[in-house]
Design a protein around this motif. Structure first.
Motif, PDB file in Angstrom:
ATOM      1  N   ARG A 103       0.834  -1.198   0.000  1.00 34.31           N
ATOM      2  CA  ARG A 103       0.000   0.000   0.000  1.00 34.31           C
ATOM      3  C   ARG A 103       0.871   1.250   0.000  1.00 34.31           C
ATOM      4  O   ARG A 103       1.964   1.237   0.572  1.00 34.31           O
ATOM      5  N   LYS A 104       0.328   2.332  -0.591  1.00 31.83           N
ATOM      6  CA  LYS A 104       1.026   3.616  -0.497  1.00 31.83           C
ATOM      7  C   LYS A 104       0.684   4.223   0.853  1.00 31.83           C
ATOM      8  O   LYS A 104      -0.467   4.162   1.296  1.00 31.83           O
ATOM      9  N   SER A 105       1.651   4.824   1.479  1.00 33.20           N
ATOM     10  CA  SER A 105       1.401   5.452   2.779  1.00 33.20           C
ATOM     11  C   SER A 105       0.524   6.697   2.573  1.00 33.20           C
ATOM     12  O   SER A 105       0.508   7.289   1.491  1.00 33.20           O
ATOM     13  N   PRO A 106      -0.195   7.112   3.619  1.00 34.90           N
ATOM     14  CA  PRO A 106      -1.032   8.318   3.508  1.00 34.90           C
ATOM     15  C   PRO A 106      -0.227   9.561   3.135  1.00 34.90           C
ATOM     16  O   PRO A 106      -0.726  10.430   2.417  1.00 34.90           O
ATOM     17  N   ARG A 143      -1.919  14.098  -4.144  1.00 34.82           N
ATOM     18  CA  ARG A 143      -3.189  14.811  -4.296  1.00 34.82           C
ATOM     19  C   ARG A 143      -3.067  16.316  -4.052  1.00 34.82           C
ATOM     20  O   ARG A 143      -3.942  17.079  -4.453  1.00 34.82           O
ATOM     21  N   ALA A 144      -2.029  16.745  -3.375  1.00 38.24           N
ATOM     22  CA  ALA A 144      -1.888  18.154  -3.003  1.00 38.24           C
ATOM     23  C   ALA A 144      -1.758  19.064  -4.218  1.00 38.24           C
ATOM     24  O   ALA A 144      -2.091  20.238  -4.154  1.00 38.24           O
TER      25      ALA A 144
END
Length: 118
Positions: A7-10, A17-18
């Protein structure tokens, strides 16, 4: 079909997304008129002096002039609306306060004289 191993980390997700929410200011140049020098968008007419590449292109009107014209138009519209309303009533005066006195006398004297002549 390839599948990601982990998984990609948050933090990585949020960094990606920023960029969608970033606010970028448009590039600004300055008016070529030495008296003005206001910030202007590239390839646009200066809103302060109305010049583009050293030539006067549009006439710039002050806010006071615009407000005065707008007020004048409103007054004309009110007067024409009152005239139309009076014409719709058959030329009768609207109910309300009596008309102001003129130099010759009261405003209603002329109307009374015309009625007596008939």
């Amino acid at each position: 079909m390839p599948v990601p191993k982990k998984r990609k980390s948050p933090a990585r997700r949020d960094r990606r997304r920023a960029n969608h929410d970033r606010i970028v200011l448009p590039p600004l140049t300055y008016c070529t008129n030495p008296e003005c020098g206001a910030p202007v968008l590239p390839h646009h007419v200066c809103p302060d002096c109305g010049q583009y590449m050293g030539e006067s292109v549009i006439k710039v009107v002050s806010v006071e002039e615009v407000e005065a014209k707008r007020k004048e138009r409103r007054e004309k519209a009110k007067a024409s609306k009152a005239d139309r309303a009076m014409a719709a009533r058959g030329g009768r005066r609207p109910p309300g306060p009596a008309p102001a006195k003129t130099e010759e006398g009261e405003a209603g004297e002329d109307d009374e004289d015309e009625e007596k002549k008939r």
